[in-house]
Design a protein around this motif. Structure first.
Motif, PDB file in Angstrom:
ATOM      1  N   UNK A  38       0.831  -1.206   0.000  1.00 18.45           N
ATOM      2  CA  UNK A  38       0.000   0.000   0.000  1.00 18.45           C
ATOM      3  C   UNK A  38       0.866   1.257   0.000  1.00 18.45           C
ATOM      4  N   UNK A  39       1.958   1.229   0.766  1.00 21.61           N
ATOM      5  CA  UNK A  39       2.855   2.388   0.808  1.00 21.61           C
ATOM      6  C   UNK A  39       3.555   2.582  -0.536  1.00 21.61           C
ATOM      7  N   UNK A  40       3.928   1.489  -1.193  1.00 19.56           N
ATOM      8  CA  UNK A  40       4.572   1.598  -2.504  1.00 19.56           C
ATOM      9  C   UNK A  40       3.616   2.146  -3.552  1.00 19.56           C
ATOM     10  N   UNK A  41       2.338   1.792  -3.431  1.00 17.78           N
ATOM     11  CA  UNK A  41       1.340   2.331  -4.362  1.00 17.78           C
ATOM     12  C   UNK A  41       1.114   3.818  -4.077  1.00 17.78           C
ATOM     13  N   UNK A  42       1.046   4.162  -2.801  1.00 14.01           N
ATOM     14  CA  UNK A  42       0.781   5.549  -2.424  1.00 14.01           C
ATOM     15  C   UNK A  42       1.987   6.463  -2.671  1.00 14.01           C
ATOM     16  N   UNK A  43       3.182   5.929  -2.458  1.00 15.03           N
ATOM     17  CA  UNK A  43       4.411   6.718  -2.607  1.00 15.03           C
ATOM     18  C   UNK A  43       5.376   5.997  -3.538  1.00 15.03           C
ATOM     19  N   UNK A  44       5.251   6.175  -4.842  1.00  9.25           N
ATOM     20  CA  UNK A  44       6.102   5.450  -5.804  1.00  9.25           C
ATOM     21  C   UNK A  44       7.598   5.705  -5.621  1.00  9.25           C
ATOM     22  N   UNK A  45       7.981   6.859  -5.047  1.00  8.69           N
ATOM     23  CA  UNK A  45       9.409   7.138  -4.828  1.00  8.69           C
ATOM     24  C   UNK A  45      10.020   6.173  -3.821  1.00  8.69           C
ATOM     25  N   UNK A  46       9.194   5.578  -2.969  1.00  6.25           N
ATOM     26  CA  UNK A  46       9.682   4.620  -1.977  1.00  6.25           C
ATOM     27  C   UNK A  46      10.286   3.394  -2.653  1.00  6.25           C
ATOM     28  N   UNK A  47       9.811   3.077  -3.846  1.00  3.83           N
ATOM     29  CA  UNK A  47      10.322   1.901  -4.561  1.00  3.83           C
ATOM     30  C   UNK A  47      11.812   2.030  -4.848  1.00  3.83           C
ATOM     31  N   UNK A  48      12.262   3.206  -5.242  1.00  6.42           N
ATOM     32  CA  UNK A  48      13.688   3.375  -5.548  1.00  6.42           C
ATOM     33  C   UNK A  48      14.544   3.171  -4.307  1.00  6.42           C
ATOM     34  N   UNK A  49      14.004   3.527  -3.144  1.00  7.58           N
ATOM     35  CA  UNK A  49      14.745   3.330  -1.897  1.00  7.58           C
ATOM     36  C   UNK A  49      14.830   1.857  -1.526  1.00  7.58           C
TER      37      UNK A  49
END
Length: 122
Positions: A38-49
């Motif tokens: 859910x966090x990855x969907x809400x905040x796509x920039x988190x994926x790069x981290x």
């Protein structure tokens, strides 16, 4: 990289905490994984981290199965008198899983044929 592992650990701990507090019948890491999704969907920039740390963990995934394998071997001694029950439950669960999978696939095939107005079976 340390921040990425911290993010993964925080989500796992959040999942464990939520399951414990709400007494949910779901493993904590599964709840944490759903929260991470859910966090990855809400905040796509988190994926790069998280991506590099996740790939590092995946490259060493076989090592993570060692403790489970040791636990199975250690617990095998306690099931020494129950081999018939263990084998029967394995056989029954396998047959049930195959049957349910077949029924689901048959149902999906029927819906597909109804949706297109024709049956493509040979």
């Amino acid at each position: 990289m340390l921040a990425a592992f911290a993010v993964l650990l925080v989500f796992q701990c959040l999942g464990e905490g939520i399951v414990f507090v709400l007494k949910l019948p779901v493993p904590g890491p599964v709840a944490g994984m759903l929260l991470l999704m859910a966090a990855l969907i809400a905040f796509p920039r988190l994926q790069t981290l998280v991506e590099q740390a996740a790939n590092t963990l995946l490259s060493h995934l076989s090592l993570l199965f060692v403790p489970a394998g040791v636990g199975i071997v250690a617990a095998a001694a306690s099931g020494s008198g129950h081999w018939i029950a263990i084998l029967a439950s394995l056989a029954v669960s396998t047959v049930l899983a195959l049957a349910v999978t077949g029924l689901i696939l048959r149902g999906m095939d029927g819906e597909e044929a109804q949706g297109k107005g024709e049956d493509k079976r040979v």
